[in-house]
Design a protein around this motif. Sequence first.
Motif, PDB file in Angstrom:
ATOM      1  N   SER A 145       0.727  -1.169   0.165  1.00 40.56           N
ATOM      2  CA  SER A 145      -0.146  -0.003   0.157  1.00 40.56           C
ATOM      3  C   SER A 145       0.931   1.110  -0.119  1.00 40.56           C
ATOM      4  O   SER A 145       0.346   2.218  -0.664  1.00 40.56           O
ATOM      5  N   PHE A 146       1.854   1.478   0.791  1.00 37.94           N
ATOM      6  CA  PHE A 146       3.047   2.364   0.945  1.00 37.94           C
ATOM      7  C   PHE A 146       3.467   2.610  -0.539  1.00 37.94           C
ATOM      8  O   PHE A 146       3.695   3.571  -1.186  1.00 37.94           O
ATOM      9  N   ALA A 147       3.965   1.564  -1.176  1.00 39.62           N
ATOM     10  CA  ALA A 147       4.650   1.416  -2.465  1.00 39.62           C
ATOM     11  C   ALA A 147       3.619   2.197  -3.542  1.00 39.62           C
ATOM     12  O   ALA A 147       4.318   3.054  -4.490  1.00 39.62           O
ATOM     13  N   ILE A 148       2.373   1.943  -3.380  1.00 34.25           N
ATOM     14  CA  ILE A 148       1.319   2.451  -4.409  1.00 34.25           C
ATOM     15  C   ILE A 148       1.348   3.877  -4.105  1.00 34.25           C
ATOM     16  O   ILE A 148       1.312   4.666  -5.332  1.00 34.25           O
ATOM     17  N   GLU A 149       1.375   4.486  -2.920  1.00 38.47           N
ATOM     18  CA  GLU A 149       1.202   5.764  -2.676  1.00 38.47           C
ATOM     19  C   GLU A 149       2.650   6.474  -3.392  1.00 38.47           C
ATOM     20  O   GLU A 149       2.558   7.416  -3.900  1.00 38.47           O
ATOM     21  N   ILE A 150       3.636   5.936  -3.180  1.00 43.26           N
ATOM     22  CA  ILE A 150       5.008   6.268  -3.646  1.00 43.26           C
ATOM     23  C   ILE A 150       4.886   6.468  -5.215  1.00 43.26           C
ATOM     24  O   ILE A 150       5.452   7.609  -5.672  1.00 43.26           O
ATOM     25  N   LEU A 157      11.088   7.105  -7.951  1.00 42.22           N
ATOM     26  CA  LEU A 157      11.505   6.871  -6.429  1.00 42.22           C
ATOM     27  C   LEU A 157      10.998   5.601  -5.957  1.00 42.22           C
ATOM     28  O   LEU A 157      11.664   4.948  -5.002  1.00 42.22           O
ATOM     29  N   TRP A 158       9.972   5.073  -6.394  1.00 38.38           N
ATOM     30  CA  TRP A 158       9.309   3.558  -6.295  1.00 38.38           C
ATOM     31  C   TRP A 158      10.310   2.802  -6.665  1.00 38.38           C
ATOM     32  O   TRP A 158      10.785   1.679  -5.909  1.00 38.38           O
ATOM     33  N   GLY A 159      10.837   2.988  -7.719  1.00 34.63           N
ATOM     34  CA  GLY A 159      12.105   2.056  -8.377  1.00 34.63           C
ATOM     35  C   GLY A 159      13.304   1.924  -7.625  1.00 34.63           C
ATOM     36  O   GLY A 159      13.874   0.830  -7.155  1.00 34.63           O
ATOM     37  N   ASP A 160      13.505   3.144  -6.913  1.00 36.00           N
ATOM     38  CA  ASP A 160      14.803   3.450  -6.296  1.00 36.00           C
ATOM     39  C   ASP A 160      14.831   2.448  -4.960  1.00 36.00           C
ATOM     40  O   ASP A 160      15.464   1.723  -4.484  1.00 36.00           O
ATOM     41  N   SER A 161      13.526   2.567  -4.385  1.00 41.74           N
ATOM     42  CA  SER A 161      13.248   1.696  -3.002  1.00 41.74           C
ATOM     43  C   SER A 161      13.627   0.217  -3.233  1.00 41.74           C
ATOM     44  O   SER A 161      13.508  -0.720  -2.475  1.00 41.74           O
ATOM     45  N   LEU A 162      13.048  -0.351  -4.633  1.00 37.09           N
ATOM     46  CA  LEU A 162      13.132  -1.798  -4.845  1.00 37.09           C
ATOM     47  C   LEU A 162      14.433  -2.124  -4.383  1.00 37.09           C
ATOM     48  O   LEU A 162      14.498  -3.436  -4.132  1.00 37.09           O
ATOM     49  N   TYR A 163      15.532  -1.515  -4.920  1.00 33.17           N
ATOM     50  CA  TYR A 163      16.715  -2.242  -4.623  1.00 33.17           C
ATOM     51  C   TYR A 163      17.179  -2.473  -3.190  1.00 33.17           C
ATOM     52  O   TYR A 163      18.198  -3.308  -2.858  1.00 33.17           O
ATOM     53  N   CYS A 164      16.709  -1.812  -2.292  1.00 34.25           N
ATOM     54  CA  CYS A 164      16.668  -2.404  -0.688  1.00 34.25           C
ATOM     55  C   CYS A 164      16.027  -3.605  -0.501  1.00 34.25           C
ATOM     56  O   CYS A 164      16.549  -4.015   0.643  1.00 34.25           O
ATOM     57  N   LEU A 165      15.183  -3.900  -1.086  1.00 30.19           N
ATOM     58  CA  LEU A 165      14.235  -5.203  -0.700  1.00 30.19           C
ATOM     59  C   LEU A 165      14.678  -6.572  -1.718  1.00 30.19           C
ATOM     60  O   LEU A 165      14.607  -7.597  -1.396  1.00 30.19           O
ATOM     61  N   LEU A 166      14.872  -6.142  -3.185  1.00 27.58           N
ATOM     62  CA  LEU A 166      15.106  -7.379  -4.018  1.00 27.58           C
ATOM     63  C   LEU A 166      16.219  -7.920  -4.060  1.00 27.58           C
ATOM     64  O   LEU A 166      16.467  -9.131  -4.410  1.00 27.58           O
ATOM     65  N   LEU A 167      17.484  -7.360  -3.732  1.00 25.61           N
ATOM     66  CA  LEU A 167      18.973  -7.837  -4.015  1.00 25.61           C
ATOM     67  C   LEU A 167      19.771  -7.863  -2.711  1.00 25.61           C
ATOM     68  O   LEU A 167      19.415  -7.315  -1.893  1.00 25.61           O
ATOM     69  N   SER A 168      20.531  -8.500  -2.803  1.00 32.87           N
ATOM     70  CA  SER A 168      21.373  -8.910  -1.564  1.00 32.87           C
ATOM     71  C   SER A 168      22.699  -7.822  -1.701  1.00 32.87           C
ATOM     72  O   SER A 168      22.709  -7.170  -2.582  1.00 32.87           O
ATOM     73  N   ASP A 169      23.214  -7.652  -0.675  1.00 33.67           N
ATOM     74  CA  ASP A 169      24.171  -6.500  -0.478  1.00 33.67           C
ATOM     75  C   ASP A 169      25.315  -6.830  -1.531  1.00 33.67           C
ATOM     76  O   ASP A 169      26.131  -6.014  -2.181  1.00 33.67           O
ATOM     77  N   THR A 170      25.622  -8.176  -1.721  1.00 32.87           N
ATOM     78  CA  THR A 170      26.790  -8.598  -2.650  1.00 32.87           C
ATOM     79  C   THR A 170      26.659  -8.473  -3.808  1.00 32.87           C
ATOM     80  O   THR A 170      27.409  -7.879  -4.891  1.00 32.87           O
ATOM     81  N   PHE A 171      25.179  -8.631  -4.299  1.00 34.53           N
ATOM     82  CA  PHE A 171      24.755  -8.535  -5.917  1.00 34.53           C
ATOM     83  C   PHE A 171      24.743  -6.938  -6.145  1.00 34.53           C
ATOM     84  O   PHE A 171      25.402  -6.666  -7.016  1.00 34.53           O
ATOM     85  N   ILE A 172      24.293  -6.206  -5.162  1.00 30.11           N
ATOM     86  CA  ILE A 172      24.328  -4.802  -5.408  1.00 30.11           C
ATOM     87  C   ILE A 172      25.621  -4.026  -5.800  1.00 30.11           C
ATOM     88  O   ILE A 172      25.703  -3.352  -6.478  1.00 30.11           O
ATOM     89  N   ALA A 173      26.601  -4.609  -4.720  1.00 26.60           N
ATOM     90  CA  ALA A 173      27.875  -4.121  -4.926  1.00 26.60           C
ATOM     91  C   ALA A 173      28.402  -4.554  -6.248  1.00 26.60           C
ATOM     92  O   ALA A 173      29.230  -3.701  -7.161  1.00 26.60           O
ATOM     93  N   GLN A 174      28.165  -5.698  -6.831  1.00 23.86           N
ATOM     94  CA  GLN A 174      28.615  -6.102  -8.102  1.00 23.86           C
ATOM     95  C   GLN A 174      27.911  -5.408  -9.249  1.00 23.86           C
ATOM     96  O   GLN A 174      28.686  -5.190 -10.469  1.00 23.86           O
ATOM     97  N   ILE A 175      26.712  -4.799  -9.369  1.00 23.06           N
ATOM     98  CA  ILE A 175      26.141  -4.243 -10.210  1.00 23.06           C
ATOM     99  C   ILE A 175      26.054  -2.942 -10.212  1.00 23.06           C
ATOM    100  O   ILE A 175      25.316  -2.150 -10.894  1.00 23.06           O
ATOM    101  N   GLU A 176      26.524  -2.329  -8.970  1.00 23.90           N
ATOM    102  CA  GLU A 176      26.337  -1.090  -8.617  1.00 23.90           C
ATOM    103  C   GLU A 176      26.533   0.034  -9.910  1.00 23.90           C
ATOM    104  O   GLU A 176      25.683   0.958  -9.961  1.00 23.90           O
ATOM    105  N   GLN A 177      27.428   0.136 -10.640  1.00 28.22           N
ATOM    106  CA  GLN A 177      27.818   0.833 -11.765  1.00 28.22           C
ATOM    107  C   GLN A 177      26.277   0.981 -12.649  1.00 28.22           C
ATOM    108  O   GLN A 177      26.276   1.899 -13.461  1.00 28.22           O
ATOM    109  N   TYR A 178      25.868  -0.127 -12.775  1.00 30.60           N
ATOM    110  CA  TYR A 178      24.750  -0.348 -13.859  1.00 30.60           C
ATOM    111  C   TYR A 178      23.096   0.259 -13.106  1.00 30.60           C
ATOM    112  O   TYR A 178      22.389   0.159 -13.776  1.00 30.60           O
TER     113      TYR A 178
END
Length: 281
Positions: A145-150, A157-178
């Motif tokens: 419900s909160f995501a729908i409001e965002i 901004l909603w897309g930005d918030s997804l990366y906090c939930l969908l991916l592991s820290d290790t994988f985010i570090a690997q793809i950070e430049q993309y």
Amino acid sequence: MTAAEIKSDIDKHVEVGDVSIHYEYFGKKDRPVIIIFNGVAMETSSWNQFLPHVVNSLDVLVWDFRGQGKSTSDDAEYSIEDFADYLKAIIDDLELKSEQTFLVGISSGTIVQSEFMRKYPDRFNKAVMAGVLLSPAKTFQLQNSFAIEIMKTDVGLWGDSLYCLLLSDTFIAQIEQYIPKLKKALKERYENRVHALGRIMEAQNKYIADVEKYYSEYIKLDKEILLIAGEEDRMTPTFYQKRVLDLFPNIEYKEYAGVGHMVVMEKPKEFFDDVKSFVLG
């Protein structure tokens, strides 16, 4: 074979009432076929990069939910129960046999997958689920419900918030430049039809809130199911996913260490190797 070299053998729509549903089929319908269920912000083209892992062994069917890709994206009430009917229409159109048909659900696609399994238990052979939630979890509903409001304010901004939930820290570090490029692509894909994303998520919330009414039917489903979870899943933590083990009588659980919610993104080869082994075994 590279992703760019792989072309669909069938690319068309089925009409269900006033809704047009797009699908693509890779193969000649003479092998087992996996039907893939998208995550909420995905579409058929989202799977192109993963097809080289599987098309040499299996046929593949990808399709756009109502509100996704080339399917109808109207601003009306959506229903997970209707989504299951849309897939049945595709299977009928392709004349797929149940013994050759295998289901692969990813993230929120597992909600649609579960409803299809409940509604049409004789139309598939086995199923793989990853990132599943089938309990009336208040935290998930509030988060949705909160995501729908965002989204209504800023889909980027909603897309930005997804990366906090969908991916592991290790994988985010690997793809950070993309990540900036990925965020931009997501915003461009949906900025003119944010309503469709909201409608899909509303339908998920409604289904999850009342999902317990279907438990008595889930428990009767005797098909083999493989549940794959990411150890570091923040979207649907493993304690949620393990609750599904009590809902289906013939289910196997596998957990990927150090992996987040989108196991198929972080470990595509391992994921599709497990899918192929399960389907062909």
